[in-house]
Motif scaffolding. Structure first.
Motif, mmCIF file in Angstrom:
data_model
loop_
_atom_site.group_PDB
_atom_site.id
_atom_site.type_symbol
_atom_site.label_atom_id
_atom_site.label_comp_id
_atom_site.label_asym_id
_atom_site.label_seq_id
_atom_site.Cartn_x
_atom_site.Cartn_y
_atom_site.Cartn_z
ATOM 1 N N GLY A 1 33.755 -16.488 -6.868
ATOM 2 C CA GLY A 1 35.036 -16.887 -7.449
ATOM 3 C C GLY A 1 36.199 -16.055 -6.958
ATOM 4 N N LYS A 2 35.926 -14.816 -6.502
ATOM 5 C CA LYS A 2 36.999 -13.942 -6.027
ATOM 6 C C LYS A 2 37.291 -14.142 -4.540
ATOM 7 N N ALA A 3 36.525 -15.039 -3.877
ATOM 8 C CA ALA A 3 36.654 -15.270 -2.424
ATOM 9 C C ALA A 3 36.794 -13.950 -1.666
ATOM 10 N N VAL B 1 27.436 1.062 -16.494
ATOM 11 C CA VAL B 1 28.613 1.927 -16.361
ATOM 12 C C VAL B 1 29.769 1.086 -15.869
ATOM 13 N N ARG B 2 30.932 1.283 -16.489
ATOM 14 C CA ARG B 2 32.150 0.645 -15.979
ATOM 15 C C ARG B 2 33.270 1.679 -16.019
ATOM 16 N N GLY B 3 34.152 1.613 -15.034
ATOM 17 C CA GLY B 3 35.311 2.502 -15.004
ATOM 18 C C GLY B 3 36.473 1.835 -15.717
ATOM 19 N N ILE B 4 37.223 2.641 -16.453
ATOM 20 C CA ILE B 4 38.388 2.120 -17.179
ATOM 21 C C ILE B 4 39.634 2.821 -16.646
ATOM 22 N N ARG B 5 40.568 2.028 -16.113
ATOM 23 C CA ARG B 5 41.791 2.635 -15.573
ATOM 24 C C ARG B 5 42.943 2.582 -16.556
ATOM 25 N N SER B 6 42.913 1.609 -17.443
ATOM 26 C CA SER B 6 44.085 1.366 -18.296
ATOM 27 C C SER B 6 43.661 0.598 -19.543
ATOM 28 N N LEU C 1 23.281 -13.203 -13.759
ATOM 29 C CA LEU C 1 23.787 -12.494 -14.935
ATOM 30 C C LEU C 1 23.465 -11.008 -14.824
ATOM 31 N N LEU C 2 24.421 -10.191 -15.246
ATOM 32 C CA LEU C 2 24.202 -8.746 -15.225
ATOM 33 C C LEU C 2 23.019 -8.356 -16.122
ATOM 34 N N VAL C 3 22.896 -9.011 -17.270
ATOM 35 C CA VAL C 3 21.792 -8.657 -18.180
ATOM 36 C C VAL C 3 20.429 -8.950 -17.527
ATOM 37 N N ASP D 1 45.665 4.046 -10.157
ATOM 38 C CA ASP D 1 46.464 2.887 -9.735
ATOM 39 C C ASP D 1 45.772 2.061 -8.655
ATOM 40 N N LEU D 2 44.597 2.509 -8.278
ATOM 41 C CA LEU D 2 43.910 1.894 -7.137
ATOM 42 C C LEU D 2 43.167 0.626 -7.536
ATOM 43 N N SER D 3 43.167 -0.362 -6.668
ATOM 44 C CA SER D 3 42.266 -1.509 -6.846
ATOM 45 C C SER D 3 41.890 -2.015 -5.466
ATOM 46 N N SER D 4 40.778 -2.708 -5.375
ATOM 47 C CA SER D 4 40.346 -3.249 -4.087
ATOM 48 C C SER D 4 41.375 -4.247 -3.555
ATOM 49 N N THR D 5 41.971 -5.026 -4.466
ATOM 50 C CA THR D 5 42.989 -6.006 -4.041
ATOM 51 C C THR D 5 44.168 -5.305 -3.367
ATOM 52 N N LEU D 6 44.621 -4.194 -3.964
ATOM 53 C CA LEU D 6 45.774 -3.491 -3.383
ATOM 54 C C LEU D 6 45.400 -2.869 -2.036
ATOM 55 N N GLU E 1 40.491 -3.938 -22.508
ATOM 56 C CA GLU E 1 40.351 -5.191 -23.272
ATOM 57 C C GLU E 1 39.323 -6.117 -22.626
ATOM 58 N N TYR E 2 39.416 -6.241 -21.311
ATOM 59 C CA TYR E 2 38.484 -7.099 -20.562
ATOM 60 C C TYR E 2 37.069 -6.504 -20.599
ATOM 61 N N GLU E 3 37.011 -5.199 -20.403
ATOM 62 C CA GLU E 3 35.702 -4.528 -20.345
ATOM 63 C C GLU E 3 35.003 -4.557 -21.705
ATOM 64 N N THR F 1 36.447 7.024 -17.940
ATOM 65 C CA THR F 1 37.866 6.862 -17.578
ATOM 66 C C THR F 1 38.028 7.278 -16.122
ATOM 67 N N THR F 2 38.789 6.478 -15.415
ATOM 68 C CA THR F 2 39.019 6.730 -13.991
ATOM 69 C C THR F 2 39.810 8.020 -13.810
ATOM 70 N N HIS F 3 39.442 8.795 -12.811
ATOM 71 C CA HIS F 3 40.185 10.021 -12.477
ATOM 72 C C HIS F 3 41.643 9.642 -12.179
ATOM 73 N N GLY G 1 29.894 -4.376 -9.729
ATOM 74 C CA GLY G 1 31.268 -4.680 -9.326
ATOM 75 C C GLY G 1 31.249 -5.532 -8.084
ATOM 76 N N THR G 2 32.426 -5.963 -7.677
ATOM 77 C CA THR G 2 32.523 -6.778 -6.474
ATOM 78 C C THR G 2 32.601 -5.885 -5.231
ATOM 79 N N PHE G 3 33.263 -4.754 -5.390
ATOM 80 C CA PHE G 3 33.344 -3.732 -4.332
ATOM 81 C C PHE G 3 33.809 -4.344 -3.003
HETATM 82 N N1 COA Z 1 38.807 2.911 -9.311
HETATM 83 C C1 COA Z 1 39.467 2.022 -8.573
HETATM 84 N N2 COA Z 1 39.394 0.691 -8.778
HETATM 85 C C2 COA Z 1 38.621 0.260 -9.748
HETATM 86 C C3 COA Z 1 37.892 1.129 -10.559
HETATM 87 C C4 COA Z 1 38.013 2.513 -10.303
HETATM 88 N N3 COA Z 1 37.361 3.428 -11.030
HETATM 89 N N4 COA Z 1 37.213 0.407 -11.461
HETATM 90 C C5 COA Z 1 37.505 -0.879 -11.211
HETATM 91 N N5 COA Z 1 38.346 -0.976 -10.196
HETATM 92 C C6 COA Z 1 38.941 -2.208 -9.666
HETATM 93 C C7 COA Z 1 38.130 -2.919 -8.653
HETATM 94 O O1 COA Z 1 38.423 -2.461 -7.354
HETATM 95 C C8 COA Z 1 38.544 -4.349 -8.866
HETATM 96 O O2 COA Z 1 39.731 -4.593 -8.189
HETATM 97 P P1 COA Z 1 40.126 -6.071 -7.747
HETATM 98 O O3 COA Z 1 40.155 -6.932 -8.975
HETATM 99 O O4 COA Z 1 41.446 -5.839 -7.148
HETATM 100 O O5 COA Z 1 39.087 -6.532 -6.772
HETATM 101 C C9 COA Z 1 38.818 -4.416 -10.357
HETATM 102 O O6 COA Z 1 39.056 -3.101 -10.746
HETATM 103 C C10 COA Z 1 37.667 -4.895 -11.184
HETATM 104 O O7 COA Z 1 36.748 -5.476 -10.400
HETATM 105 P P2 COA Z 1 35.194 -5.097 -10.324
HETATM 106 O O8 COA Z 1 34.925 -3.720 -10.751
HETATM 107 O O9 COA Z 1 34.672 -5.557 -9.024
HETATM 108 O O10 COA Z 1 34.656 -5.933 -11.391
HETATM 109 P P3 COA Z 1 34.817 -7.472 -11.489
HETATM 110 O O11 COA Z 1 35.709 -7.631 -12.642
HETATM 111 O O12 COA Z 1 35.160 -8.193 -10.256
HETATM 112 O O13 COA Z 1 33.350 -7.877 -11.695
HETATM 113 C C11 COA Z 1 31.274 -7.970 -12.787
HETATM 114 C C12 COA Z 1 32.752 -7.648 -12.848
HETATM 115 C C13 COA Z 1 30.778 -8.342 -11.398
HETATM 116 C C14 COA Z 1 30.570 -6.740 -13.235
HETATM 117 C C15 COA Z 1 31.110 -9.117 -13.790
HETATM 118 O O14 COA Z 1 31.848 -10.224 -13.372
HETATM 119 C C16 COA Z 1 29.665 -9.492 -13.942
HETATM 120 O O15 COA Z 1 28.928 -8.806 -14.631
HETATM 121 N N6 COA Z 1 29.264 -10.599 -13.297
HETATM 122 C C17 COA Z 1 27.899 -11.095 -13.351
HETATM 123 C C18 COA Z 1 27.825 -12.359 -14.179
HETATM 124 C C19 COA Z 1 27.742 -12.039 -15.636
HETATM 125 O O16 COA Z 1 26.837 -11.397 -16.116
HETATM 126 N N7 COA Z 1 28.721 -12.575 -16.377
HETATM 127 C C20 COA Z 1 28.785 -12.418 -17.795
HETATM 128 C C21 COA Z 1 29.519 -11.180 -18.184
HETATM 129 S S1 COA Z 1 29.600 -11.023 -19.929
#
Ligand code: COA
Length: 159
Positions: free
Chosen positions: A41-43, A87-92, A73-75, A126-131, A97-99, A119-121, A9-11
């Motif tokens: 890309g997310k600056a 592992v990825r968290g899913i909030r909605s 690349l993640l792979v 409703d939480l995101s890093s942007t908010l 769809e994106y995940e 699934t996110t607790h 994640g970007t964290f």
């Molecule tokens: N609780 C709270 N917030 C959560 C959350 C949870 N459980 N799970 C996700 N989020 C939020 C994050 O805070 C983030 O918020 P933001 O958009 O406001 O910053 C958002 O959901 C998702 O962002 P993040 O989890 O950082 O993922 P991302 O979409 O920015 O990044 C990567 C995804 C980095 C994993 C992906 O871009 C990647 O794999 N990049 C490497 C390049 C690559 O392999 N690309 C090909 C992919 S097929």
């Protein structure tokens, strides 16, 4: 087989929602690598090194969790670190769809890499890093949404 998971994640910044996913992953898998992506890309507000340092501080008590950075690349990261699970968290539904699309593309590139969705607790749904960043920028209190060390770093950064 050792179950080594990568949680990418970007964290920017790591939130309590992320911590919850990491905590549960640490119970499910032998090892968890929290992989902080450069995500130019997310600056991001915090640079890569700051995001890694903040995550390291917040996760110091988890014996089987480590933090790494990546800018590719993640792979490839998974291959280099012998990780077999993402592992990825899913909030909605919107997250799903994106995940699902990312999981599908990662599977095409590295079929043996399995993606697991947690699934996110509900406390953090409703939480995101942007908010969090937006609330902090406007003078709001984010201490209920991020670990204490990160709340301090945010207020230092934004004044
Ligand atoms: N609780 C709270 N917030 C959560 C959350 C949870 N459980 N799970 C996700 N989020 C939020 C994050 O805070 C983030 O918020 P933001 O958009 O406001 O910053 C958002 O959901 C998702 O962002 P993040 O989890 O950082 O993922 P991302 O979409 O920015 O990044 C990567 C995804 C980095 C994993 C992906 O871009 C990647 O794999 N990049 C490497 C390049 C690559 O392999 N690309 C090909 C992919 S097929």
């Amino acid at each position: 087989m050792t179950k080594k998971a990568v949680y990418p994640g970007t964290f920017d910044p790591l939130t309590n929602g992320h911590i919850n996913i990491i905590q549960r992953s640490a119970e499910l898998f032998d090892e968890v690598l929290v992989a902080v992506a450069k995500s130019s890309g997310k600056a991001p507000l915090f640079n890569l090194e700051q995001r890694v340092e903040m995550a390291n501080e917040s996760l110091a008590n988890y014996a089987n969790v480590s933090v790494i950075l990546f800018d590719g690349l993640l792979v490839d990261l998974a291959k280099q670190n012998n990780a077999n699970i993402v592992v990825r968290g899913i909030r909605s539904i919107a997250d799903f769809e994106y995940e699902a699309q990312m999981a599908g593309m990662n599977r095409k590139m590295l079929p043996q890499l399995e993606t697991v969705f947690l699934t996110t607790h509900s406390d953090w749904a409703d939480l995101s890093s942007t908010l969090v960043r937006d609330i902090a920028r406007h003078g709001g209190n984010v201490s209920n949404f991020v670990p204490a060390n990160i709340a301090i770093k945010i207020s230092e950064k934004l004044g």
